[in-house]
Design a protein around this motif. Structure first.
Motif, mmCIF file in Angstrom:
data_model
loop_
_atom_site.group_PDB
_atom_site.id
_atom_site.type_symbol
_atom_site.label_atom_id
_atom_site.label_comp_id
_atom_site.label_asym_id
_atom_site.label_seq_id
_atom_site.Cartn_x
_atom_site.Cartn_y
_atom_site.Cartn_z
ATOM 1 N N MET A 1 0.751 -1.256 -0.116
ATOM 2 C CA MET A 1 -0.101 -0.034 -0.016
ATOM 3 C C MET A 1 0.968 1.247 0.005
ATOM 4 S SD MET A 1 -3.096 1.219 -0.007
ATOM 5 C CE MET A 1 -4.011 -0.160 0.159
ATOM 6 N N ASP A 2 0.401 2.153 -0.975
ATOM 7 C CA ASP A 2 1.198 3.556 -0.770
ATOM 8 C C ASP A 2 1.197 4.031 0.600
ATOM 9 O OD1 ASP A 2 2.303 5.565 -2.977
ATOM 10 O OD2 ASP A 2 1.216 6.826 -1.524
ATOM 11 N N LYS A 3 2.304 4.465 0.879
ATOM 12 C CA LYS A 3 2.670 5.172 2.292
ATOM 13 C C LYS A 3 1.842 6.404 2.381
ATOM 14 C CE LYS A 3 7.051 3.151 3.023
ATOM 15 N NZ LYS A 3 8.448 3.404 3.441
ATOM 16 N N THR A 4 1.302 7.068 1.389
ATOM 17 C CA THR A 4 0.578 8.376 1.602
ATOM 18 C C THR A 4 -0.837 7.946 2.065
ATOM 19 O OG1 THR A 4 0.124 8.394 -1.011
ATOM 20 C CG2 THR A 4 2.199 9.358 -0.236
ATOM 21 N N VAL A 5 -1.325 6.904 1.696
ATOM 22 C CA VAL A 5 -2.833 6.530 2.076
ATOM 23 C C VAL A 5 -2.916 6.314 3.466
ATOM 24 C CG1 VAL A 5 -4.532 4.794 1.631
ATOM 25 C CG2 VAL A 5 -2.913 5.373 -0.153
ATOM 26 N N PRO A 6 -3.748 7.105 4.075
ATOM 27 C CA PRO A 6 -4.025 6.963 5.789
ATOM 28 C C PRO A 6 -4.456 5.568 6.079
ATOM 29 C CG PRO A 6 -5.067 8.694 4.673
ATOM 30 C CD PRO A 6 -4.582 8.154 3.580
ATOM 31 N N PRO A 7 -3.995 5.261 7.342
ATOM 32 C CA PRO A 7 -4.255 3.669 7.767
ATOM 33 C C PRO A 7 -5.888 3.283 7.462
ATOM 34 C CG PRO A 7 -3.037 5.058 9.358
ATOM 35 C CD PRO A 7 -3.654 6.042 8.374
ATOM 36 N N GLY A 8 -6.897 4.202 8.131
ATOM 37 C CA GLY A 8 -8.112 3.562 7.624
ATOM 38 C C GLY A 8 -8.441 3.339 6.377
#
Length: 277
Positions: A1-8
């Motif tokens: 998962m791209d690191k810029t995507v928030p955890p939720g």
């Protein structure tokens, strides 16, 4: 998962990708509609954004839909996203990270920020997700794209192409997990503590040993000796030693001077006092 995507959002995107294409691993990003990716000249993730949009123009007729990638982007959706996100270039490779960012953009457009802040209900957000991804069911009866649909049906039920691939209870459970993750305070990633760089220890320069000056070349020695000799002669005169034979006088003076020379050359204390180290 791209690191810029928030955890939720990352949890939700993983769930959507697995529901849409049946898997959530790295290969899920190369899937096209009907799992016909093996018929392509190269994997989607090796193609550019522009190449995929151009190729999708023929996929609907050839494969039945233009859906591509882990989130099954339709051709119209990719074209719309490219106009909305100015940083996207047609030469950008359709990598998993790019697909994740595009998927997150779709979540935002469907109300993800409002959902996690409590401004949108779980049921409403679920319906909006079902409008974006046909494999997700609506969570309450509503008017779908073709007909009135029941809870658990695809929003596009009745079009002869789409149907829900997961139970509404599962969607609700995932959305609750997303809420919990999105509202949980996340600690910043700590950078490893930098070790202090030791300052270089100055190395003292070697102090050259003072070179001993030969006594015979010392001006201080001869000055002292002559002064002492003169003082001795004066003292001898005061003591009437000068009445003695001149040879006796010279002998006495020689003994005194000889003793002085011996003391200067052999006794450190005397040499030190004269500065003749």
């Amino acid at each position: 998962m791209d690191k810029t995507v928030p955890p939720g959002a990352a949890i939700l995107l993983d769930f959507i990708r697995e529901t849409e294409v049946g898997r959530s691993d790295r290969a899920s990003y190369d899937v096209i509609y009907g799992h016909n990716q093996g018929k392509l000249p190269k994997p989607l993730t090796a193609m550019t954004y522009g190449e995929i949009v151009d190729a999708q123009a023929k996929w609907s007729k050839r494969f039945g839909s233009s859906a591509a990638g882990g989130y099954q982007f339709m051709r119209k959706t990719l074209q719309d996203l490219s106009r909305q996100i100015l940083s996207i270039s047609g030469t950008d490779r359709f990598t998993p990270d790019l697909q994740d960012r595009l998927g997150y953009k779709l979540l935002v457009r469907r109300g993800y920020p409002e959902f996690i802040t409590g401004k949108m209900s779980l049921v409403e957000f679920g319906e909006r997700l079902a409008q974006e991804w046909a494999s997700l069911p609506v969570l309450a009866p509503t008017q779908g794209g073709k007909l009135r649909v029941r809870r658990g049906q695809s929003y596009y039920a009745g079009d002869g192409l789409n149907k829900a691939l997961v139970k509404p209870e599962k969607v609700e459970a995932v959305l609750k997990e997303v809420l919990e993750a999105a509202r949980r305070p996340h600690e910043p990633v700590e950078e490893p503590e930098a070790r202090p760089v030791p300052l270089p220890v100055p190395v003292p320069l070697p102090v050259p040993e003072p070179r001993t000056k030969p006594v015979r070349k010392s001006g201080r020695f001869w000055t002292w000796l002559l002064t002492a000799g003169g003082t001795i002669v004066t003292g001898l005169k005061e003591l009437n030693v000068v009445a003695l034979d001149w040879r006796v006088q010279i002998a006495i003076l020689g003994v005194i001077v000889g003793f002085a020379v011996y003391a200067i050359t052999s006794m450190p204390a005397v040499r030190g006092a004269l500065g003749l180290k």
